[in-house]
Design an enzyme around this catalytic site. Structure first.
Site: not given
Lengths: 503, 503
Positions: B223, B292, B447, B484-485
């Site tokens: 990232s 967030r 992602d 993405h994670d």
């Protein structure tokens, strides 16, 4: 993907000695009273404080609105311009138990209706669009589908009578949260009942009743309108000839719910929203602006952004800022700013929520039918206590509303299938009622909000439900780069396929 | 994709007559003082008003924080736990002209360093992650890559000395906006200078100098860390052996800038943010929470969400609400809530902005080099006026910082090429310095924040720059569903490829 222009700009920075700028900024800040308490001191800070023109703009807008509301009253002025209006005084029972004891539908039409009223096309709008799809004699402002509608156009006004309504729940003349609740004479605000896409469609069919239109030639819609278009067929299969659903879906998926959730949250977090009761005050323009910015990301991001904005900064001669700085940021800022007073915040919340709730699966339909029946029972017993006259202001339908007959709970309740293993049986069961409706489903590969797999899902579901008249078109990134909003922009492919399908 | 469980729940609603609920809600509301002014009247509204537990929660959190800050002081307590600390008193010149006259780097290490200090791996973190990648003797809490690091692990502590730092600009012990500005003894807040990914890397190499590490065995990151990992090679090509960049990019693209923009805006819109000067008061927890939530959409949305959340509602026995309602919404709410006091709001703004500014293209590098040189000149002349002693608190490097030599402006300034026509020449020029570094580039097809085309771009760019030791791995949706994670979760594929590459 910087363009040559972007590079030239970067080179220009280098030519001007940029490092001289911070001193200038520092000077500005030391004369800025607002910062004094925080930044001022005997010693000088290592680095200058930042300026926040984006926050200054919001504060100054609030001040302007405050002044204006003192002089002209705080009434909201959302309008799509001059529309026709249909008033219905027969209560509308909503899917989640709420009731609109009376309601208005504002609408516009183009093209003449024929003698047997068989050439009507009901055009459904996206979330925030109004009935003004095309200019009219009474409102010459271009509509959102101006180029798609007209004599010989994709929606051919020589052949068809096009009707576009403002959805119930919205703020363009149809009854919504900013309307007066007849029960107590105050605006509904967040006392407006939760509504669904199907409720919007029910209200539209009341209008069709009023207009004496028994059956639509076609139900056509994009985005949220693509949901409505399918829902119209499912709720009133006998009254819809053919269906066009563009960049829509048969049920919302988690990413789109998540993105609408963040929009609702940002709006509700604006203190000016005041839990929906802001009509006597300044509307939550900052929350609306930002909600629209988030929405715009979901509507427009696609390969086009790489070409149009790339990594270019709005003014490369300036220090980077925490306020909008890159071109893409100023674009979003502008999009939000343009919208923030154009649409009612509560309408955004309710209509956005209706989209989340959309699910044409059989289980959801069955649960809704049962819930409605129970609620209707309750209302009937109440009505016996205090009977009253109620009717729609044009004509009443010849027969009572015939919605889809109670569906049995699906025999196969396994709906956890992944998309790769084909459409879930629950959805196939839910769309069985459309097994013989000629249907055009269009999607755009660059759409991130209603991704192309959702339109493939509709098409596959209909085919699996026995429909052999489904046309499915997916526009690849080589044709449509605009993401979700392609339906507004791509006259050639979206419009062309629509024209060919309608015949 | 409702699961069978979701369906069962829907059926359960039907069994309980749901329409009885609104009356209960109405009763609650009539006893709710807050609503009285707006909703109360002689006549009763058509429908009950809504309740907003999500707003109640925010208000109650503010009240709790207010009470707490009265008893214990408002000091922020962001920490990654016990870390090592390196203090550098030699000023750090930042890319946009700001200066940190002194700074701290908080860091942690795992595995022994060997005799010639040739086995060090610098591990770079994502935006909000701390140096605590793995538990230590002093902090036994599991780290964010707990399973990836250890004896015989993907980052093998039997072979390597792993160093993970907290980035400058962050809030976990390294100097950032919440640190005290030595110039005036107050917190930097938004007087902290704009910083870049390269600035973070420069600070890290000061630490390496202090530790006497001349050359890294590898620079590894995911990232934002994937950006830093490449930047380390570009800034200090002689000091980096091999490079691993996972789910990163060589320059940010408009969608990711747009999504970070909305996060910054929502945070800055929180009145408690107070233009960055909130350290003596309650932090902007509501803005942080929502920022967030938006971030989480970009980190996690992927096919996994369809399976995990689908369209299930948190409590199907309740009326739909404008506050979190679907499971995906309560998940986001929870993710935001967990984070909102864990990270400093100003750090989020600065570090997020640094990501936007990231561009390893030659033109940007050249402009930066010139800007730095001019700024350095200015600072030197100032220093002659008031000379002082400054040094880092461990050891000074043997030689002055040797950054990449001034690059000539690219001969070919056409950077407007689309991705389909191959990597832009500007980027190829920018990465030429890495032509002989063995590099592993990994990406994940699901992602949406750092889409797979960005990692393909890195790999293609390096190859076009003459690097024939590039390994490119793209994990398809059949392997990694987490978006993405995935880099945090997929030990088998992300970890496995990392291990094989490091050898």
């Amino acid at each position: 993907m910087n363009s040559a222009k972007g590079i030239a700009a970067v080179v220009r920075i280098v030519a001007k000695p940029r490092y001289l700028q911070p001193a200038r900024i520092r000077q500005q800040l030391h004369t800025n009273g607002r910062r004094k308490s925080a930044a001022a001191g005997k010693a000088e800070a290592s680095n200058p404080a930042m300026v926040f023109p984006c926050l200054d703009a919001i504060e100054s807008k609030s001040a302007t609105l405050e002044a204006r509301s003192l002089s002209s009253g705080p009434e909201p002025s959302y309008t799509s311009g001059v529309t026709l209006k249909y008033r219905c005084e027969e209560p509308l029972l909503l899917d989640w138990g709420g009731v609109l004891s009376e309601f208005d539908i504002a609408y516009e039409t183009w093209g003449e209706i024929n003698a047997d009223k068989s050439n009507a096309i009901l055009l459904h709008t996206g979330l925030s669009a109004s009935s003004h799809a095309h200019s009219t004699v009474n409102n010459t402002k271009p509509g959102w589908w101006e180029k798609f509608i007209g004599p010989g156009g994709c929606l051919d006004t020589n052949k068809y009578h096009i009707i576009c309504t403002n959805v119930v729940g919205g703020c363009y003349g149809s009854t919504g949260p900013s309307s007066i609740d007849p029960a107590d004479g105050k605006r509904y605000a967040t006392r407006f009942p939760i509504l669904t896409i199907e409720d919007m469609v029910r209200a539209q069919f009341r209008l069709l009743d009023g207009l004496g239109i028994k059956k639509l030639y076609a139900s056509v819609g994009s985005s949220m309108g693509g949901m409505q278009s399918l829902a119209a067929g499912v709720l009133f299969p006998e009254r819809v000839g053919r269906i066009v659903s563009i960049s829509g879906c048969a049920r919302s998926h988690p990413y789109s719910i998540a993105m609408r959730h963040t929009q609702r949250q940002v709006l509700m977090m604006d203190p000016k929203w005041n839990r929906g009761f802001y009509y006597d005050s300044i509307p939550p323009h900052a929350g609306m602006k930002l909600a629209r910015e988030i929405a715009t990301v979901t509507y427009r991001s696609g390969p086009e952004w790489e070409q149009r904005f790339g990594r270019r900064r709005a003014d490369p001669s300036k220090q980077p800022a925490l306020c909008p700085d890159f071109l893409i940021e100023t674009y979003l800022d502008h999009a939000g700013e343009k919208f923030c007073l154009e649409y009612d915040a509560n309408s955004l919340l309710y209509v956005s929520k209706a989209m989340d709730l959309f699910d044409l699966g059989a289980a959801n339909q069955a649960a809704t039918v049962e819930r409605r029946a129970a609620r209707r029972q309750l209302l009937k017993s109440k009505a016996r206590e205090s009977p009253g006259e109620a009717s729609c202001s044009l004509t009443l339908p010849d027969s009572p509303y015939k919605e889809q007959p109670d569906a049995n709970p699906p025999a196969d309740s396994d709906t956890s299938m992944t998309q790769s293993s084909g459409p879930p049986q629950d959805l196939v069961n839910g769309l069985k009622v459309l097994a013989s409706h000629p249907t055009l489903v269009m999607g755009v590969a660059s759409d991130i909000l209603f991704p192309a797999w959702q339109q493939r899902e509709i098409a596959e579901t209909l085919r699996k439900a026995g429909n052999d008249t489904v046309t499915h078109v997916e526009l690849g990134e080589d044709v449509s780069l605009f993401g979700h909003d392609s339906f507004l922009l791509d006259l050639e492919h979206i419009g062309g396929n629509l024209r060919r399908f309608l015949g």
